[in-house]
Design an enzyme around this catalytic site. Structure first.
Site, mmCIF file in Angstrom:
data_model
loop_
_atom_site.group_PDB
_atom_site.id
_atom_site.type_symbol
_atom_site.label_atom_id
_atom_site.label_comp_id
_atom_site.label_asym_id
_atom_site.label_seq_id
_atom_site.Cartn_x
_atom_site.Cartn_y
_atom_site.Cartn_z
ATOM 1 N N ASN A 218 29.701 -6.800 23.171
ATOM 2 C CA ASN A 218 28.522 -7.754 23.182
ATOM 3 C C ASN A 218 27.751 -7.239 22.121
ATOM 4 O OD1 ASN A 218 26.713 -5.323 23.943
ATOM 5 N ND2 ASN A 218 28.002 -5.425 25.715
ATOM 6 N N ASP A 286 30.303 -6.423 31.898
ATOM 7 C CA ASP A 286 30.424 -6.710 33.242
ATOM 8 C C ASP A 286 31.824 -6.857 33.713
ATOM 9 O OD1 ASP A 286 27.695 -6.404 34.073
ATOM 10 O OD2 ASP A 286 27.302 -8.483 32.942
ATOM 11 N N LYS A 296 50.353 -8.866 21.363
ATOM 12 C CA LYS A 296 49.240 -9.741 21.086
ATOM 13 C C LYS A 296 49.604 -10.967 21.818
ATOM 14 C CE LYS A 296 47.031 -11.870 16.944
ATOM 15 N NZ LYS A 296 47.440 -12.044 15.887
ATOM 16 N N PRO A 313 33.317 -1.248 36.928
ATOM 17 C CA PRO A 313 32.458 -0.460 37.766
ATOM 18 C C PRO A 313 30.821 -0.485 37.273
ATOM 19 C CG PRO A 313 33.891 0.875 36.464
ATOM 20 C CD PRO A 313 34.411 -0.542 35.817
ATOM 21 N N ILE A 315 28.068 1.332 36.840
ATOM 22 C CA ILE A 315 27.960 2.921 36.415
ATOM 23 C C ILE A 315 26.666 3.259 36.936
ATOM 24 C CG2 ILE A 315 28.352 4.786 34.814
ATOM 25 C CD1 ILE A 315 29.552 2.642 32.753
ATOM 26 N N PHE A 333 18.459 -0.056 32.615
ATOM 27 C CA PHE A 333 17.880 -1.161 31.684
ATOM 28 C C PHE A 333 18.005 -2.445 32.162
ATOM 29 C CE2 PHE A 333 16.074 0.437 27.623
ATOM 30 C CZ PHE A 333 16.255 1.948 27.862
ATOM 31 N N LYS A 347 16.884 -5.732 40.385
ATOM 32 C CA LYS A 347 17.770 -4.729 40.005
ATOM 33 C C LYS A 347 17.512 -3.495 40.392
ATOM 34 C CE LYS A 347 19.816 -6.542 36.575
ATOM 35 N NZ LYS A 347 19.939 -6.971 35.215
ATOM 36 N N LYS A 351 20.467 -1.657 42.713
ATOM 37 C CA LYS A 351 20.993 -0.708 42.097
ATOM 38 C C LYS A 351 20.589 0.655 42.364
ATOM 39 C CE LYS A 351 22.455 -3.170 38.096
ATOM 40 N NZ LYS A 351 23.655 -3.197 37.030
#
Ligand code: C5P
Length: 408
Positions: A218, A286, A296, A313, A315, A333, A347, A351
């Site tokens: 990302n 994710d 390849k 996972p 974390i 975050f 969240k 979490k």
């Protein structure tokens, strides 16, 4: 008395600096460095490598330092007067300027083949390196490997800067300016005394392999996580900095654990426990590919491949829900593009973390990859909307809030 004033550079009175001068064209700047350090009240004991002597003379170094210059490991008089072990220990800080690719490689490998490298290996004092080399040499995988190795070993760095080089090429590799090296030395001595707190910070993106050459990742730059780690370090906190690949170097003084995948990050974070707090600023992928072939994927011989993804996972949730060694404060975050605060509240519960720092990462917010950030700190008992500020300021504010909780 040597009182620092607004116009006067920070005092380095009574600081003993052992200056190792490597062999590079930037060695001429070490003469100016000696002058500036002495102006600030430091004593400078110079050590000149054989290659350094090709660029500056022992006489000019010694005249400016007003001290003898040490040059050889096997000098009988020097050894009788002060052995090299003693020389390496009597300083408060070792500064290597210029730190050539060769000196960095030897220091990373623990090679002690001359006086300078022996001093680096024998010392029990911190070392600050100012690299200077051709841009290709700096970017070479071997130098980058040595640089990362030295960072992990706790060596501090200033520079290199980017710019035109003596060889005519352009890029990173120029030695930091003398003033900048002096500032880094000043920062080293003025860093807050250690407080007895340990915080884990995750940062950067993760990379999940699809095949040996392709990966899922990302746009996270790691800027916000780095700023948080920096702010905590400057407050005297012990920081374990677990970071995915990022172009931004880790802050000086952190215990740096470079990782690539979410699973590596998960393992590194859990191994770093116990900690007083954990801040999860990393943009963890994710999903990852269920299987990654050893070869390849071939475009010509295969249909368009369908990626079979499985979940990584979580974390943050894993640490927040731990029975044993759950940090007192767990901060996550939430990067959202819509209904930011509602999602952040959800969240927080899902979490089981204590705070969520929520921010808008929609394309027009300019936050991803930018210098500024506008965040909302979401707690179970309410939220605080912070005005737009630099990522460094977000880091400072968050570090102050974290320490307020840890000191309760
Ligand atoms: O679920 P989401 O990815 O939006 O959650 C973001 C928060 O969770 C961030 O603090 C991120 O560092 C953390 N996270 C994590 N492990 C994951 C996914 C996200 O620690 N696999």
């Amino acid at each position: 008395m040597n009182m620092p004033t607004e116009n006067k550079p920070e005092s380095l009175a009574e600081k003993r600096i052992l200056l190792l001068i490597g062999g590079g064209i930037a060695a001429y700047k070490s003469l100016e460095l000696i002058r500036r350090l002495k102006e600030r009240g430091a004593s400078v004991t110079p050590v000149l490598t054989a290659a350094g002597e090709e660029f500056v003379t022992p006489l000019s170094v010694s005249a400016l330092a007003e001290q003898k210059v040490y040059r050889s490991l096997f000098d009988y008089d020097d050894e009788v007067e002060m052995g090299h072990i003693q020389l390496s220990r009597k300083a408060d800080l070792l500064v290597v300027a210029p730190a050539t690719a060769d000196l960095m490689a030897k220091a990373a490998a623990g090679i002690a083949s001359d006086l300078a490298t022996t001093l680096l290996l024998a010392t029990d004092k911190p070392a600050l390196l100012a690299p200077a080399m051709n841009v290709r040499m700096w970017e070479h995988v071997a130098t980058q490997r040595n640089y990362n190795r030295l960072l992990q070993d706790g060596i501090k760095f200033v520079g290199p800067a980017e710019g035109e080089m003596a060889c005519g090429e352009y890029g990173p590799g120029r030695m930091a300016e003398v003033e900048e090296i002096c500032l880094a030395i000043g920062d080293h001595f003025s860093a807050s005394p250690r407080i007895n707190k340990r915080v884990i910070v995750t940062s950067g993106p993760t990379r999940e392999s699809i095949d040996p050459v392709r990966y899922i990742s990302n746009r996270s730059s790691g800027a916000q996580g780095t700023a948080i780690a920096q702010a905590l370090i400057s407050r005297g906190v012990e920081v374990v900095f677990v970071s995915g690949p990022s172009a931004i170097p880790p802050p000086v003084g952190v215990h740096y654990i470079p990782v690539e995948t979410a699973r590596e990050m998960d393992a590194a974070v859990n191994q770093a426990l116990p900690a007083d707090a954990a801040v999860f600023a990393a943009a963890v992928a994710d999903w990852r590919a269920r299987s990654t072939g050893a070869q390849k994927l071939k475009k010509a011989t295969q249909k368009i491949p369908q990626l079979d993804l499985i979940e990584n996972p979580d974390i943050l949730a894993g640490v927040a829900k731990r029975q044993k060694h759950r940090p007192k404060l767990v901060v996550g975050f939430a990067a959202e593009t819509e209904d930011i605060e509602i999602h952040a509240q959800q969240k927080l519960k899902q979490k089981a973390c204590d705070w969520i720092v929520a921010n808008d990462v929609s394309v027009n917010s300019g936050i991803v990859g930018g210098k500024d950030n506008a965040v909302t700190l979401v707690r179970s008992d309410g939220l605080e909307r912070w005005p737009s500020m630099s990522k460094l300021e977000v880091g400072n504010r968050l570090a102050d809030r974290i320490l307020a909780v840890l000191n309760e």
